[in-house]
Structures are given as C-alpha cells and as structure tokens.
Design an enzyme around this catalytic site. Structure first.
Site, PDB file in Angstrom:
ATOM      1  N   LYS A 162      -2.315 -27.844  51.787  1.00  0.00           N
ATOM      2  CA  LYS A 162      -3.321 -28.709  51.194  1.00  0.00           C
ATOM      3  C   LYS A 162      -2.681 -29.790  50.298  1.00  0.00           C
ATOM      4  O   LYS A 162      -1.489 -29.753  50.024  1.00  0.00           O
ATOM      5  CB  LYS A 162      -4.322 -27.874  50.399  1.00  0.00           C
ATOM      6  CG  LYS A 162      -5.142 -26.934  51.294  1.00  0.00           C
ATOM      7  CD  LYS A 162      -5.880 -27.680  52.389  1.00  0.00           C
ATOM      8  CE  LYS A 162      -6.811 -26.805  53.213  1.00  0.00           C
ATOM      9  NZ  LYS A 162      -6.126 -25.890  54.164  1.00  0.00           N
TER      10      LYS A 162
HETATM   11  C1  LIG Z   1     -12.201 -26.925  55.454  1.00  0.00           C
HETATM   12  C2  LIG Z   1     -11.563 -25.674  54.969  1.00  0.00           C
HETATM   13  N1  LIG Z   1     -12.296 -24.769  54.322  1.00  0.00           N
HETATM   14  C3  LIG Z   1     -11.740 -23.632  53.841  1.00  0.00           C
HETATM   15  C4  LIG Z   1     -10.415 -23.355  54.030  1.00  0.00           C
HETATM   16  C5  LIG Z   1      -9.869 -22.056  53.548  1.00  0.00           C
HETATM   17  O1  LIG Z   1      -8.858 -22.199  52.603  1.00  0.00           O
HETATM   18  P1  LIG Z   1      -7.724 -21.060  52.424  1.00  0.00           P
HETATM   19  O2  LIG Z   1      -6.707 -21.246  53.490  1.00  0.00           O
HETATM   20  O3  LIG Z   1      -7.164 -21.355  51.064  1.00  0.00           O
HETATM   21  O4  LIG Z   1      -8.418 -19.749  52.469  1.00  0.00           O
HETATM   22  C6  LIG Z   1      -9.607 -24.265  54.700  1.00  0.00           C
HETATM   23  C7  LIG Z   1      -8.174 -23.982  54.941  1.00  0.00           C
HETATM   24  O5  LIG Z   1      -7.559 -24.496  55.842  1.00  0.00           O
HETATM   25  C8  LIG Z   1     -10.191 -25.462  55.197  1.00  0.00           C
HETATM   26  O6  LIG Z   1      -9.474 -26.351  55.870  1.00  0.00           O
END
Ligand SMILES: Cc1ncc(COP(=O)(O)O)c(C=O)c1O
Length: 374
Positions: A162
């Site tokens: 991210k």
């Molecule tokens: C749009 C979106 N929502 C939620 C998430 C979930 O995040 P995490 O990987 O920190 O659980 C991601 C991760 O890629 C994402 O791209």
C-alpha cells in the site's frame, strides 16, 4: 502490546502516536488501528451495526476483503456494476437498494475515487450507512476532502503493497465518537480499557483480537512522515507515463471524478477491445514491463474469478439468509463491468524510478501498445 503494561514500556505508545498522526493527516476525529485492512473493514461492520440479514452494496471490482468482511459479519454482499471510473456506478447502487440495504461500500480502487457526491447523496436520501474502503487510495482527496474521511466510516490498509505500510496493518476512521469507542473495545476482545489492570477490565460486548502491534505501528509512524514525498513522487511518475500513452491513438483513460485528488499509485487506461487489452498486456509483460495488471483475468480483484464466493464455499456453515442470497445472485449480470474491466490495464507507478527510467518505461510502454494497436 498496544494497551496496558504501562510500567514496562518506558513511555512508548506507538499505536496511539500513529492514530494521532492519522487523525491530523486525514482530517478525521478518530482513528482505530487494526491488524490489517481486512480487520479494519470487519471492525467497521461491527461498530456500524451491520450483521445477519443486512445487505451491503459493494462493487464488482475490488479486493476479496470487501466481501470477506461482509460475510464474516453474517451480512449479504450485494454486488453491483462499476463504470468508467472503475468504481461503483451510482445508478447501479440506487437500483440495488431494497428494504434490507443497510450500507453502501464504495471502494476507491487503484488510487482514485468513486463518485462520492452522488453516492453520498444516495445514502442520505435512503438513510444508508456509507463506508469508504480507501485501502488503495491513501492520501487521495475528493473535492478537497480526504478519501476515507467522507463517509460515516473509512478504512485504509497498511499492508506491504500500500501507499504507506506498517508491514501489516490497517485503520478504521470515523467522526462518530460511539463508533470509535466501540472500535477501541471491539478490536481488543471487547475490553473496556478502564483502569490499570487488564485482568479486571469488563467486556461490555463480544470482540476479537484485531490489534496492531507496537512494532508495526512504529513502522507506520516512520512511513506517515514520508506520505507527502510519496504522493508527489507518484504524481510526477504517473504524469510521465500518462503523457506518453496519451499520444497513442486508441488509448483512453479511466474517468477520475476529481483528477487533482487521485493518489496516482496506478495509471489505469482502456484499449478499444478486450482482445486488444489482453494482447497488449501480454506484450507489455513479454517486453519486461512488469507492474502492468490485467485485472479482468486476475483471481483477486474481479468478480469473474471469485468462484469461492459464487459457490459460497465455506469451511463452516454459513447462515441460511446469506447462503440463499448468494444462491439467488446472478453473477453473469455484470455486462457493464465486463465491458470496462475487459478493456482495462492498470499500470503500477513506482517510487524508485529515476526520471530517466520513468521516461524510458513510458516510451517502451507507448511503443508496445502502439504496435499492438496498429
Ligand atoms: C480495496 C482493498 N480493501 C481491503 C484490503 C485488505 O487489506 P489488508 O491486505 O491489509 O487486509 C485490500 C488489500 O489489498 C484492498 O486492496
């Protein structure tokens, strides 16, 4: 451990420091760090009161975490079309509302925003909760407001890919004090955090361990200080690639409702047909231009490949309302989404490119796509 152990920690409160930095940077009253973006979404469902039988409207193009969090809450994901913004189509949102709809969850995909003015107006008109999944758009804005801080709640992911990272981590943000207090308790087994003795704390309601660790929060603190630099580098490199692709006839770009507010982590563009987009993607990869994604065939991000959702494949029995709703969904009904996703390529913008490397890559991308189109 982010809570308690006051005597041993020599005054270090990294999670609290990062939460404060987030409220200041993103213009929200409250921030609750979590172990991931996924658990931030689950926290949002819980504190916003979304559960068994409630319907949550979400887009066909997102990451699997969007429906995971809805399903984990026992609620029903109602998938609707995206449009040329690659985010929720407001018309599709309005058409999907039923008496069971409780929440609309726009996902600001690939660094740019959904049409928040229209979506917010729909939520207000129908008295629905608005949760922004801004996991992929940290630092973006819409008409001057920070993405993730516009709705009743918003989330970021700080995982390893991210805009800023904690290694793993996430945050739930809100201006609603009750949501925040409940998020603080919910993410720590329902502990009420009153007094100095964790063993003596009460549990006003059920919760889970969705805590971030102090170590991860410390990484996030280092990262958030770099956010402005990261955003300006992304914008500069994104513009270099875009300038080159603009010259290729047949390439068009994703519509961005507020171009000044994208975080520019990706440049997303369309080719005239699905065949040409797939071919161009193959050629880009073959020419060593990694970081170009054809989401249409990708297992993570588009409904086409979400067989585990379509088949409601679960290790444990799902509630009957949810199972019935999934069985009744027509997963082939998203021709509009197919039409945009089939023609889309999203190109990752790297921070480490020198200006020369960015120009080289831009030229090579333009030539590759040109050769496929001509
Ligand atoms: C749009 C979106 N929502 C939620 C998430 C979930 O995040 P995490 O990987 O920190 O659980 C991601 C991760 O890629 C994402 O791209």
């Amino acid at each position: 451990m982010r809570y308690g152990f006051d005597g041993m920690r020599n005054g270090h409160w990294k999670a609290q420091e990062l939460e404060k930095a987030i409220t200041e940077s993103f213009g929200v009253k409250y921030a609750q760090l979590t172990s991931s973006g996924t658990t931030a979404l689950s926290t949002a469902m819980a504190v916003m009161g979304v559960g068994h039988g409630d319907e949550v409207i979400m887009p066909t193009f997102t990451f699997v975490a969007s429906f995971e969090a809805i399903i984990a809450a026992g609620a029903i994901p109602v998938l609707v079309d995206i449009d040329d913004t690659l985010c929720l189509d407001p018309k599709a949102v309005e058409a999907a509302i039923t008496p069971n709809t409780k929440m609309v969850m726009p996902v600001h995909m690939c660094g740019a925003m959904a049409q928040m003015d229209e979506i917010k107006a729909i939520c207000e008109k129908h008295n629905l909760l608005l949760l922004e999944d801004a996991c992929q758009a940290i630092g973006g804005t819409f008409n001057g407001e920070k993405l993730g801080a516009i709705g009743d709640g918003g989330t970021f992911s700080f995982d390893f890919v991210k805009t800023i990272t904690c290694g793993e981590g996430g945050v739930f943000m809100t201006n609603n004090e009750e949501y925040h207090i409940n998020a603080d308790h919910y993410t720590d087994h329902g502990h009420d955090h009153i007094g100095q003795d964790r063993g003596a704390e009460a549990h006003p309601f059920l919760g889970y361990n969705f805590r971030i660790s102090e170590l991860h929060a410390a990484v996030g603190l280092g990262q958030i200080r770099k956010l402005d630099m990261i955003l300006s580098t992304q914008r500069k490199n994104n513009a270099i690639i875009k300038n080159a692709l603009e010259k290729v006839e047949g390439v068009t770009f994703r519509r961005i409702p507020d171009p000044a507010g994208e975080n520019a982590s990706f440049l997303s563009f369309f080719l005239p047909s699905e065949d040409l987009a797939r071919k161009a993607h193959q050629e880009l990869v073959a020419n060593g231009l990694g970081g170009n994604f054809y989401w249409f065939d990708n297992n993570w991000h588009y409904i086409k490949k979400w067989d585990h959702l379509k088949n409601a494949t679960s290790l444990y029995p799902l509630n009957t309302k949810l199972k019935d709703a999934i069985a009744a969904m027509d997963f082939n009904a998203f021709k509009q989404s197919d039409q945009f996703m089939g023609r889309n390529i999203s190109s990752l913008i790297n921070l480490s490119w020198t200006e020369e490397q960015a120009h080289e890559r831009a030229e090579k991308m333009a030539q590759t796509i040109q050769s496929v189109l001509s």
